[in-house]
Write an enzyme that holds these catalytic residues in place. Structure first.
Site, PDB file in Angstrom:
ATOM      1  N   ASP A 253       0.798  -1.228   0.000  1.00  0.00           N
ATOM      2  CA  ASP A 253       0.000   0.000   0.000  1.00  0.00           C
ATOM      3  C   ASP A 253       0.829   1.275   0.000  1.00  0.00           C
ATOM      4  OD1 ASP A 253       0.811   0.292   2.769  1.00  0.00           O
ATOM      5  OD2 ASP A 253      -0.869  -0.991   3.345  1.00  0.00           O
TER       6      ASP A 253
ATOM      7  N   HIS B  59       7.263  -7.210  -1.004  1.00  0.00           N
ATOM      8  CA  HIS B  59       6.261  -7.606  -1.997  1.00  0.00           C
ATOM      9  C   HIS B  59       6.002  -6.512  -3.029  1.00  0.00           C
ATOM     10  CE1 HIS B  59       4.359 -10.819   0.872  1.00  0.00           C
ATOM     11  NE2 HIS B  59       5.511 -11.194   0.355  1.00  0.00           N
TER      12      HIS B  59
ATOM     13  N   CYS C  91       6.613  -2.346 -17.494  1.00  0.00           N
ATOM     14  CA  CYS C  91       6.222  -3.073 -18.692  1.00  0.00           C
ATOM     15  C   CYS C  91       6.823  -4.470 -18.657  1.00  0.00           C
ATOM     16  CB  CYS C  91       6.689  -2.333 -19.943  1.00  0.00           C
ATOM     17  SG  CYS C  91       6.181  -3.151 -21.490  1.00  0.00           S
TER      18      CYS C  91
ATOM     19  N   CYS D 219       9.285  -4.227 -22.230  1.00  0.00           N
ATOM     20  CA  CYS D 219      10.342  -3.248 -22.469  1.00  0.00           C
ATOM     21  C   CYS D 219      10.735  -2.598 -21.149  1.00  0.00           C
ATOM     22  CB  CYS D 219       9.884  -2.205 -23.504  1.00  0.00           C
ATOM     23  SG  CYS D 219       8.880  -0.854 -22.833  1.00  0.00           S
TER      24      CYS D 219
ATOM     25  N   THR E 143       1.398  -9.000  11.587  1.00  0.00           N
ATOM     26  CA  THR E 143       1.569 -10.043  10.592  1.00  0.00           C
ATOM     27  C   THR E 143       1.443 -11.412  11.248  1.00  0.00           C
ATOM     28  OG1 THR E 143       3.111 -11.098   9.041  1.00  0.00           O
ATOM     29  CG2 THR E 143       4.089  -9.837  10.840  1.00  0.00           C
TER      30      THR E 143
END
EC number: 2.3.1.286
Length: 260
Positions: A112, A127, A135, A138, A198
């Site tokens: 986030d 992550h 892309c 490219c 977590t």
């Protein structure tokens, strides 16, 4: 120890430590109004996608290759639920500690971007982040504040190939640069490891806590529930992230820090 005594003990550890590693997950962003995705009441708790897929299947590297429209649909749903969210007290106070101490690092699973927005710079976004697109065909890449007005899936403006968020999808490898940075932090040494919000189900998230416990380095967990590292840590605070960090800050400072 009761909660107040544990807060006093943890505040003493934080105050003394010069090198701290914070490990954060979805729970730290819950106080910013973000869902925890697969936890109880989360965005994908006990539900399949409209295609009959689990969210792990829909948000996989294989799906991005084979059916990018499906993968992008659920990435966009997650982004929409994050849109407009602001860092909460936990994000801000960790960033404030970084400004005070020689080395305060954050290893986060979250995509986030709230730690970065709060001002953390010694940051390992293991992550990735939904706000950085690259892309697949490219070298083009760019940052976006959100997905407003973005064609889904978006074409690359340079080559017409597929753009994707620079995040780790299910079934993909972690970025080597992030792993190397974490290993360097641990090799250099830390005085304290703090796990916040977590469940620590991934080995690379639980690993630093296990490593610290083997090295007799103090460890703290801030989480209302039981997790994979709850029995390993030196101190447990069964509190939400914002409440716990605010209480710790007030034990170390006369007032909350001014925002940048």
């Amino acid at each position: 120890m009761n909660t107040e005594q544990t807060l006093d003990a943890v505040a003493a550890l934080v105050g003394h430590a010069q090198r701290i590693l914070f490990i954060t997950g979805a729970g730290i962003s819950a106080d910013s109004g973000l869902p925890t995705y697969r936890g109880i009441g989360g965005l994908y708790h006990e539900r399949l996608t409209t295609e009959g897929l689990t969210i792990e299947e829909a948000l996989s590297g294989a799906m991005m290759t084979q059916r990018p429209d499906i993968c992008w649909r659920y990435i966009a749903e997650i982004e929409a639920n994050c849109r407009g969210a602001q860092p909460n007290a936990a994000h801000r106070l960790i960033a404030a500690l970084e400004r005070e101490k020689p080395a305060v690092w954050v290893l986060t699973q979250n995509v986030d971007g709230l730690h970065r927005t709060a001002g953390s710079r010694k940051l390992i976004e293991i992550h990735g982040t939904v706000h950085h697109l690259r892309c697949t065909e490219c070298p083009h890449e760019r940052d976006v504040p959100d997905f407003t007005g973005l064609q889904i899936p978006p074409p690359c403006p340079v080559c017409g190939g597929l753009l994707r968020p620079d995040v780790v999808l299910f079934g993909e490898m972690l970025p080597q640069a992030g792993i190397d940075r974490l290993e360097a932090v641990l090799y250099t040494g830390v005085d304290l490891v703090v796990s916040i919000g977590t469940t620590s189900v991934f080995p690379y998230i639980a690993g630093p806590v296990w490593w610290a416990s083997q090295q007799n380095i103090p460890t703290v967990e801030i989480n209302p529930g039981e997790t994979e590292v709850s029995q390993l840590v030196t101190h447990r605070l069964r509190l939400g992230a914002a409440d716990a960090l605010t209480a710790l800050w007030h034990r170390l400072h006369p007032a909350e820090p001014a925002e940048d």
